[in-house]
Design a protein around this motif. Structure first.
Motif, PDB file in Angstrom:
ATOM      1  N   THR A  37       0.821  -1.210   0.000  1.00 30.37           N
ATOM      2  CA  THR A  37       0.000   0.000   0.000  1.00 30.37           C
ATOM      3  C   THR A  37       0.853   1.258   0.000  1.00 30.37           C
ATOM      4  N   TRP A  38       2.033   1.202   0.659  1.00 31.66           N
ATOM      5  CA  TRP A  38       2.856   2.411   0.679  1.00 31.66           C
ATOM      6  C   TRP A  38       3.316   2.788  -0.710  1.00 31.66           C
ATOM      7  N   TRP A  39       3.409   1.825  -1.619  1.00 32.36           N
ATOM      8  CA  TRP A  39       3.792   2.150  -2.983  1.00 32.36           C
ATOM      9  C   TRP A  39       2.671   2.906  -3.702  1.00 32.36           C
ATOM     10  N   VAL A  40       1.430   2.620  -3.353  1.00 32.17           N
ATOM     11  CA  VAL A  40       0.317   3.353  -3.959  1.00 32.17           C
ATOM     12  C   VAL A  40       0.412   4.835  -3.590  1.00 32.17           C
ATOM     13  N   TRP A  41       0.734   5.092  -2.300  1.00 33.67           N
ATOM     14  CA  TRP A  41       0.891   6.481  -1.864  1.00 33.67           C
ATOM     15  C   TRP A  41       2.101   7.121  -2.536  1.00 33.67           C
ATOM     16  N   LEU A  42       3.219   6.385  -2.603  1.00 27.85           N
ATOM     17  CA  LEU A  42       4.431   6.950  -3.191  1.00 27.85           C
ATOM     18  C   LEU A  42       4.259   7.190  -4.689  1.00 27.85           C
ATOM     19  N   ALA A  43       3.464   6.362  -5.355  1.00 34.42           N
ATOM     20  CA  ALA A  43       3.234   6.542  -6.788  1.00 34.42           C
ATOM     21  C   ALA A  43       2.551   7.873  -7.093  1.00 34.42           C
ATOM     22  N   ALA A  44       1.855   8.426  -6.098  1.00 36.63           N
ATOM     23  CA  ALA A  44       1.191   9.709  -6.296  1.00 36.63           C
ATOM     24  C   ALA A  44       2.143  10.897  -6.145  1.00 36.63           C
ATOM     25  N   TRP A  45       3.352  10.683  -5.621  1.00 33.66           N
ATOM     26  CA  TRP A  45       4.279  11.786  -5.371  1.00 33.66           C
ATOM     27  C   TRP A  45       4.690  12.534  -6.645  1.00 33.66           C
ATOM     28  N   PRO A  46       5.006  11.854  -7.776  1.00 32.64           N
ATOM     29  CA  PRO A  46       5.326  12.621  -8.990  1.00 32.64           C
ATOM     30  C   PRO A  46       4.208  13.560  -9.414  1.00 32.64           C
ATOM     31  N   VAL A  47       2.953  13.157  -9.210  1.00 39.54           N
ATOM     32  CA  VAL A  47       1.836  14.047  -9.517  1.00 39.54           C
ATOM     33  C   VAL A  47       1.896  15.292  -8.636  1.00 39.54           C
ATOM     34  N   THR A  48       2.133  15.086  -7.346  1.00 40.69           N
ATOM     35  CA  THR A  48       2.226  16.216  -6.424  1.00 40.69           C
ATOM     36  C   THR A  48       3.388  17.137  -6.795  1.00 40.69           C
ATOM     37  N   ALA A  49       4.550  16.556  -7.089  1.00 37.59           N
ATOM     38  CA  ALA A  49       5.743  17.362  -7.376  1.00 37.59           C
ATOM     39  C   ALA A  49       5.548  18.247  -8.599  1.00 37.59           C
ATOM     40  N   VAL A  50       4.948  17.711  -9.645  1.00 38.49           N
ATOM     41  CA  VAL A  50       4.738  18.504 -10.854  1.00 38.49           C
ATOM     42  C   VAL A  50       3.680  19.572 -10.622  1.00 38.49           C
ATOM     43  N   PHE A  51       2.653  19.254  -9.851  1.00 37.78           N
ATOM     44  CA  PHE A  51       1.626  20.259  -9.603  1.00 37.78           C
ATOM     45  C   PHE A  51       2.098  21.343  -8.638  1.00 37.78           C
ATOM     46  N   ILE A  52       3.102  21.069  -7.817  1.00 36.17           N
ATOM     47  CA  ILE A  52       3.733  22.142  -7.047  1.00 36.17           C
ATOM     48  C   ILE A  52       4.339  23.158  -8.015  1.00 36.17           C
ATOM     49  N   LEU A  53       5.009  22.646  -9.057  1.00 38.28           N
ATOM     50  CA  LEU A  53       5.577  23.533 -10.071  1.00 38.28           C
ATOM     51  C   LEU A  53       4.484  24.292 -10.821  1.00 38.28           C
ATOM     52  N   SER A  54       3.362  23.649 -11.072  1.00 38.95           N
ATOM     53  CA  SER A  54       2.324  24.259 -11.909  1.00 38.95           C
ATOM     54  C   SER A  54       1.866  25.610 -11.379  1.00 38.95           C
ATOM     55  N   ASN A  55       1.858  25.791 -10.065  1.00 37.29           N
ATOM     56  CA  ASN A  55       1.374  27.049  -9.491  1.00 37.29           C
ATOM     57  C   ASN A  55       2.420  27.778  -8.650  1.00 37.29           C
ATOM     58  N   ALA A  56       3.663  27.288  -8.666  1.00 36.23           N
ATOM     59  CA  ALA A  56       4.692  27.918  -7.842  1.00 36.23           C
ATOM     60  C   ALA A  56       4.971  29.352  -8.259  1.00 36.23           C
ATOM     61  N   ALA A  57       4.741  29.669  -9.529  1.00 38.18           N
ATOM     62  CA  ALA A  57       5.033  31.026 -10.009  1.00 38.18           C
ATOM     63  C   ALA A  57       3.953  32.033  -9.638  1.00 38.18           C
ATOM     64  N   THR A  58       2.800  31.572  -9.175  1.00 37.62           N
ATOM     65  CA  THR A  58       1.656  32.468  -8.971  1.00 37.62           C
ATOM     66  C   THR A  58       1.977  33.685  -8.102  1.00 37.62           C
ATOM     67  N   PRO A  59       2.560  33.534  -6.905  1.00 39.17           N
ATOM     68  CA  PRO A  59       2.828  34.726  -6.094  1.00 39.17           C
ATOM     69  C   PRO A  59       3.971  35.584  -6.630  1.00 39.17           C
ATOM     70  N   LEU A  60       4.736  35.064  -7.589  1.00 41.75           N
ATOM     71  CA  LEU A  60       5.911  35.769  -8.086  1.00 41.75           C
ATOM     72  C   LEU A  60       5.603  36.697  -9.250  1.00 41.75           C
ATOM     73  N   TYR A  61       4.417  36.586  -9.831  1.00 41.42           N
ATOM     74  CA  TYR A  61       4.098  37.419 -10.987  1.00 41.42           C
ATOM     75  C   TYR A  61       4.067  38.906 -10.631  1.00 41.42           C
ATOM     76  N   VAL A  62       3.735  39.203  -9.394  1.00 44.08           N
ATOM     77  CA  VAL A  62       3.763  40.603  -8.967  1.00 44.08           C
ATOM     78  C   VAL A  62       5.180  41.154  -9.077  1.00 44.08           C
ATOM     79  N   LEU A  63       6.176  40.335  -8.726  1.00 45.92           N
ATOM     80  CA  LEU A  63       7.569  40.756  -8.842  1.00 45.92           C
ATOM     81  C   LEU A  63       7.979  40.905 -10.300  1.00 45.92           C
ATOM     82  N   TRP A  64       7.600  39.928 -11.129  1.00 43.32           N
ATOM     83  CA  TRP A  64       7.942  40.012 -12.553  1.00 43.32           C
ATOM     84  C   TRP A  64       7.232  41.181 -13.230  1.00 43.32           C
TER      85      TRP A  64
END
Length: 460
Positions: A37-64
């Motif tokens: 079962t722990w592999w089922v949870w770990l298999a979801a980590w790449p999804v989480t990691a990429v979606f962290i990137l998907s919105n990581a720039a949001t608060p930075l657009y004010v600076l740009w």
């Protein structure tokens, strides 16, 4: 929908063989090993990691915006290129993943995510931001098709409901964690537009390591049809796809609006310029999307979808009140409701597809659901951004809310008006598949995946 399926056998050294399960349907019982079962949870980590990137720039657009100089309309165009990359990726990644396997799609996608981080960290023009968002969209498109399907593959036939829950929550939790992390680092760390993406590169590297060890097999089904095509579902699964899109599309459009124009609303209308506040609001929105999925998992899928449509409708009503009353609290309430609407629409749609679509078409089916969701999520916020430049942010947000309210209401009515016998047949078939996996679910403390709470048996 009736078909004989077996639980996939995983032949990797990284997983212990500790569980067996019988086939849900077929001519007779058969056993096959399941990944822990722990592999089922770990298999979801790449999804989480990429979606962290998907919105990581949001608060930075004010600076740009301050350093480079561009309008709210240009900002929504930058977001739109993310949608362009995502939709283009979905035309290919789902089919390729079903034919060649999950790893050949996930590994290049994660590498592209690392490249996007490098471009973000060194961006000095609008063109660079567009390219970085385009690469991010391509990576996300691959993950929502191949990555979510990989979670189901690792889980096996007996744990499909758990797989749908974890894949969906991994997506929305990562989408919320990105802006929170970026908001905090941008206020506390030196060189915020660089530091944020160095941290993200580290996270993506761990996701690459997880994919390399992931216990998934190459598909054995012979390829059929074109490699590049509009994603679809097998014959007989169209109803499940339509129901999912009807609620998921308005929900993700609402959250996309909050991500693209939320910081502008906070600073321009409500007078709040803190990037931490913007990040916290986005995180709270997706935390709501995560939490609500655990809260409603025992409900019938039809009920989950109807409640999701109601959440999006209430979110748009709160948005109108917020921009006309200049209330930060009401704007945050709108964001929380938007997150709940997306979360329930996403969980309902993924659960319907997971329970009825065969494994060799699952990544393509996931791609089809996301194409239906991200098309309006790209078009409407961009239109609202340019409209806001022309008539003001308050009026632009009001018009957007009115349009999306209509779509959410229509989506809810589609679910309600769908022939009950069609929905009940699909759910009864899914219930047969889930019943064999009760022992695996008990190990992670999840309730039985019945379409109603345990002990209740009633017809809709």
């Amino acid at each position: 929908m009736s078909e004989s399926r077996t639980v996939p056998t995983y032949a990797t050294r990284g997983a212990r063989r500790t569980k067996t399960a019988q086939t849900a349907q077929g001519s007779g019982p058969a056993t096959a090993t399941l990944a822990p079962t722990w592999w089922v949870w770990l298999a979801a980590w790449p999804v989480t990691a990429v979606f962290i990137l998907s919105n990581a720039a949001t608060p930075l657009y004010v600076l740009w915006q301050k350093d480079i100089g561009f309008s709210k309309g240009t900002l929504t165009v930058i977001f739109a290129f993310y949608i362009v990359g995502l939709l283009g990726s979905l035309l290919v990644s789902g089919v390729v993943s079903d034919r060649l396997g999950r790893k050949p799609v996930l590994l290049p996608a994660l590498a592209l995510g690392v490249a996007a981080c490098v471009i973000f960290a060194t961006a000095s023009s609008v063109a660079a931001l567009i390219v970085a968002r385009l690469f991010t969209g391509i990576a996300v498109g691959a993950v929502v098709s191949a990555g979510m399907a990989a979670v189901t593959d690792v889980a096996g036939q007996a744990r499909k409901r758990l797989a749908a829950l974890l894949a969906s929550c991994a997506m929305v939790f990562g989408a919320g964690l990105g802006p929170l992390l970026a908001g905090i680092l941008s206020e506390t760390a030196p060189a915020p537009t660089v530091t944020v993406f160095i941290v993200e590169i580290v996270l993506l590297t761990t996701a690459i390591l997880a994919v390399l060890r992931m216990p998934v097999r190459r598909p054995t089904a012979p390829p059929k049809g074109a490699w590049v095509r509009i994603p679809g579902v097998p014959k007989g699964n169209g109803l499940q796809l339509v129901l999912g899109i009807a609620v998921f599309a308005p929900g993700i459009t609402a959250t996309s609006f909050v991500l693209s124009l939320g910081p502008s609303l906070l600073s321009g209308v409500l007078g709040t310029t803190s990037r931490v506040v913007a990040g916290v609001m986005a995180f709270a929105m997706f935390l709501s999307a995560t939490g609500v999925q655990f809260a409603v998992q025992k409900l019938r899928r039809r009920t989950i979808l109807i409640t999701g449509a109601a959440g999006t409708t209430l979110s748009m009503a709160a948005l109108v009140v917020a921009v006309h009353s200049s209330s930060v609290a009401v704007l945050i309430a709108s964001a929380l409701l938007a997150g709940a609407g997306q979360g329930m629409g996403q969980l309902g749609g993924l659960s319907l597809l997971n329970s009825t679509v065969p494994p060799h078409r699952l990544a393509e089916a996931n791609a089809a659901l996301n194409v239906g969701g991200y098309l309006p999520a790209g078009i409407l916020p961009v239109s609202a951004g340019y409209l806001s430049d022309a008539v003001g942010l308050t009026n632009g947000a009001t018009v957007f809310a009115a349009v999306l309210t209509a779509l959410a209401v229509i989506g809810g009515l589609v679910v309600i008006s769908t022939r009950r016998r069609s929905s009940d047949h699909a759910e009864a078939d899914a219930d047969q598949h889930h019943r064999v996996g009760h022992r695996e679910r008990d190990q992670v403390g999840l309730p039985a995946p019945g379409l109603e709470p345990v002990g209740r048996h009633r017809a809709e």
